[in-house]
Design an enzyme around this catalytic site. Structure first.
Site: not given
Ligand code: 5GP
Ligand code: MG
Length: 449
Positions: A2, A28, A102-103, A242
């Protein structure tokens, strides 16, 4: 995965969050949302889809006030539907609060069943919602103290932004799995998953928020707290490989430079005799540049990408993804015909992409196709926010490299070694998580999905 973005004390808060989310769209693509505050109350809008599709001038006008946080979502826990879109907002006994996360938490189900047995009712299937419940139940006096009490009970990966009527709080878990950076737009503090979001709005990068650090941002300025015991950081190395945008600065490096160095290292470990080196767009580009330069081989754009197609993984269904590669990439036959070609990509997950691409190149007339991967084999799933599939779907979890080479019909296949990867972050190698390549997770937990 995210992306999160927040700005405090700016006349055009929600407009800037909109732009910040636009720059973080790669993190995202399922849903996006913004929550704003005009000091009296919070305003909320979230929707499925891309940032550009969701927000219009009219909708942004419905998000007034001088502080706002936003979120772009890529579901790793919880299904892909609107009730799981973020920021998540609630109205509780002490006022309103919103959270953007995020996570992945590794003890969310545990906390959730505990809370449910005590009568809590959950609105979503997101791990993030447990933090909200823990805050709402806390007896601590200030919002910050309630956040700290809640985070003491949560385990796992979180880079977080909270917004109340009057305050913004930014937090990064003690292991620092996910990035979070601090900047300023004139006098307004801004916080984002990646620094590329600052560049778009003309904000200045100040520094990274440290693992275990919590920032309280309010009318008195920015205050830093480190309420948790210090731990060895485990920043996600896959952000470098990535996930993050190459123009971002995070984990103490520019992503482009570090990604390019993976390619250089790969060339030293696994050189090739080929007529040209071809990058797999777009994620393979920086590593390919490093690989080709070090190998002294010509770099050719042998695969052309249709830029109106998103990342291949967007579609959660395997059937659609198979089609995805062809929609996205097309070979330049005239260039490839009769040639020995080396292709470089950042990673192999299920090997569906590389298999299709090798086939495509052979169809286009390539005599040999040598595959070079700028990361080690992924053998174990990530529980900290990267959307790698179950172990059984990770091709390298059960198959040696030679079997994978045959499966994708490559002339040769080489991955970057783990030692080589660590060499590229020399001096800081202890600060990263390599669990997807080693199966050695940074702490013990019960896998929840
Ligand atoms: P595979 O076909 O092996 O399953 O996927 C490999 C491709 O997916 C590579 O080109 C790589 O860039 C990309 N990839 C690796 N990890 C992720 C991820 O977490 N999300 C998305 N969207 N793509 C990924
Ligand atoms: Mg790719």
């Amino acid at each position: 995965m995210c992306g999160i973005f927040g700005i405090y004390n700016h006349l055009e808060a929600s407009n800037h969050v909109y732009l910040g989310l636009y720059a973080l769209q790669h993190r995202g693509q399922e849903s996006a949302g913004i929550v704003s505050s005009d000091q009296k109350r919070l305003y909320h809008y979230r929707q499925m889809g891309l940032v550009s599709e969701i927000f219009s001038r009219d909708i942004l006008k419905r998000l007034p006030g001088n502080s706002a946080i936003g979120h772009v979502r890529y579901s790793t826990t919880g299904s892909s539907e609107l009730k799981n879109a973020q920021p998540f907002m609630v109205d509780y006994a002490r006022g309103m609060m919103a959270i953007a996360h995020n996570g992945n938490l590794t003890n969310a189900s545990l906390i959730r069943s505990e809370l449910e047995s005590k009568g809590s009712i959950f609105q979503s299937s997101m791990d993030t919602e447990v933090i909200v419940h823990l805050i709402a139940r806390s007896k601590q006096k200030t919002f910050l103290e309630r956040v700290i009490e809640a985070l003491r009970q949560t385990e796992g990966a979180y880079s977080l932004l909270f917004l109340t009527e009057t305050e913004m709080v930014a937090a990064r878990d003690p292991l620092g799995f996910r990035p979070l950076v601090l900047g300023s737009l004139k006098d307004s503090p801004v916080v984002a998953s990646e620094s590329c979001a600052f560049d778009l709005i003309g904000a200045t990068f100040i520094r990274e928020i440290e693992p275990g650090e919590i920032l309280l941002i309010n009318g008195n300025g920015i205050k830093s707290f480190k309420p948790f015991p210090r731990k060895q950081p485990h920043q996600c190395i896959f952000e470098f490989i990535y996930f993050a945008r190459p123009d971002s600065f995070l984990f103490n490096h520019n992503v482009y430079e570090i990604r390019k160095s993976f390619g250089v290292q790969l060339s030293e470990e696994s050189p090739v005799r080929a007529d040209m080196v071809v990058p797999i767009p777009d994620s393979g580009f920086p590593a390919t540049l490093g690989y080709a330069a070090r190998s002294r081989l010509p770099l050719e754009l042998g695969l052309i990408r249709n830029h109106y197609v998103g990342r291949t993984f967007i579609e959660p269904e395997q059937r659609i993804r198979h089609f995805g590669v062809k929609i996205k990439l097309n070979p330049v036959k005239e260039l490839l015909s009769g040639k020995k070609v080396a292709i470089v990509d950042d990673s192999i997950v299920r090997a569906t992409t590389s298999r299709k691409i090798v086939k495509m190149l052979r169809h286009a007339g390539a005599k040999e196709v040598h595959v070079r991967i700028s990361s080690p084999p992924i053998i174990d799933p990530c529980y900290f926010g990267i959307d790698t599939p179950k172990k059984s779907e990770l091709i390298a979890s059960a198959h040696p490299i030679e079997v994978i080479r045959q499966f994708i019909h490559a002339t040769s296949l080489n991955y970057l070694s783990l030692e080589g990867l660590k060499k590229c972050v020399r001096g800081e190698e202890e600060n990263f998580c390599y669990a997807c390549f080693t199966g050695e997770y940074p702490y013990r937990f019960t896998a929840e999905y």
